[in-house]
Design a protein around this motif. Sequence first.
Motif, PDB file in Angstrom:
ATOM      1  N   ASP A  18       0.868  -1.175   0.000  1.00 50.31           N
ATOM      2  CA  ASP A  18       0.000   0.000   0.000  1.00 50.31           C
ATOM      3  C   ASP A  18       0.905   1.225   0.000  1.00 50.31           C
ATOM      4  OD1 ASP A  18      -2.464  -1.457   2.243  1.00 50.31           O
ATOM      5  OD2 ASP A  18      -2.361  -1.434   0.059  1.00 50.31           O
ATOM      6  N   ARG A  27      -2.825  10.031  -1.271  1.00 50.20           N
ATOM      7  CA  ARG A  27      -3.709   8.959  -1.752  1.00 50.20           C
ATOM      8  C   ARG A  27      -2.951   7.623  -1.676  1.00 50.20           C
ATOM      9  NH1 ARG A  27      -6.201   9.768  -7.581  1.00 50.20           N
ATOM     10  NH2 ARG A  27      -3.970   9.836  -8.069  1.00 50.20           N
ATOM     11  N   ARG A  52      -2.675   3.666  -2.770  1.00 49.32           N
ATOM     12  CA  ARG A  52      -3.055   2.652  -3.765  1.00 49.32           C
ATOM     13  C   ARG A  52      -2.301   1.363  -3.479  1.00 49.32           C
ATOM     14  NH1 ARG A  52      -2.823   6.159  -9.435  1.00 49.32           N
ATOM     15  NH2 ARG A  52      -4.875   7.124  -9.260  1.00 49.32           N
ATOM     16  N   ASN A  53      -2.883   0.259  -3.901  1.00 51.54           N
ATOM     17  CA  ASN A  53      -2.275  -1.050  -3.703  1.00 51.54           C
ATOM     18  C   ASN A  53      -1.598  -1.528  -4.982  1.00 51.54           C
ATOM     19  OD1 ASN A  53      -2.765  -4.331  -3.713  1.00 51.54           O
ATOM     20  ND2 ASN A  53      -2.225  -3.500  -1.717  1.00 51.54           N
ATOM     21  N   TYR A  54      -0.405  -2.051  -4.836  1.00 49.40           N
ATOM     22  CA  TYR A  54       0.379  -2.487  -5.987  1.00 49.40           C
ATOM     23  C   TYR A  54       0.905  -3.902  -5.775  1.00 49.40           C
ATOM     24  CZ  TYR A  54       0.439   2.436  -7.282  1.00 49.40           C
ATOM     25  OH  TYR A  54       0.074   3.712  -7.619  1.00 49.40           O
TER      26      TYR A  54
END
Length: 120
Positions: free
Chosen positions: A98, A105, A107-109
């Motif tokens: 994360d 912000r 985001r999940n990768y």
Amino acid sequence: QVQLVESGGGLVQPGGSLRLSCVASGTVFSIDIMTWFRQAPGKDRELVATIDSDSGTDYLDSVKGRFTISRDDAKKTVYLQMSSLKPEDTAVYYCNADIRDWTSRVRNYWGKGTLVTVSQ
């Protein structure tokens, strides 16, 4: 714009050790939770180990005492030290994170994975 790249996989004999690394690059302000998953042939992907931003850790029961997850935030890297490897540890190991950008912000990768084979 964010990439996770794993390395360190390979062929190792039972009882051996490997250290996996996962480096985050791109628009990374900070990294929250970092996790290693694995997927063996014909099986579902499973969570192996996770580490939060305070370095709190959790492990799959079958790897407790054998695997150690750690992180180096300056290097944007998470490691998985694997010892006393068993044939059942054979799998593709994936890094997941994360990641917070400069606007906060999250985001999940996912990385693309690195293959670990434990065999004679």
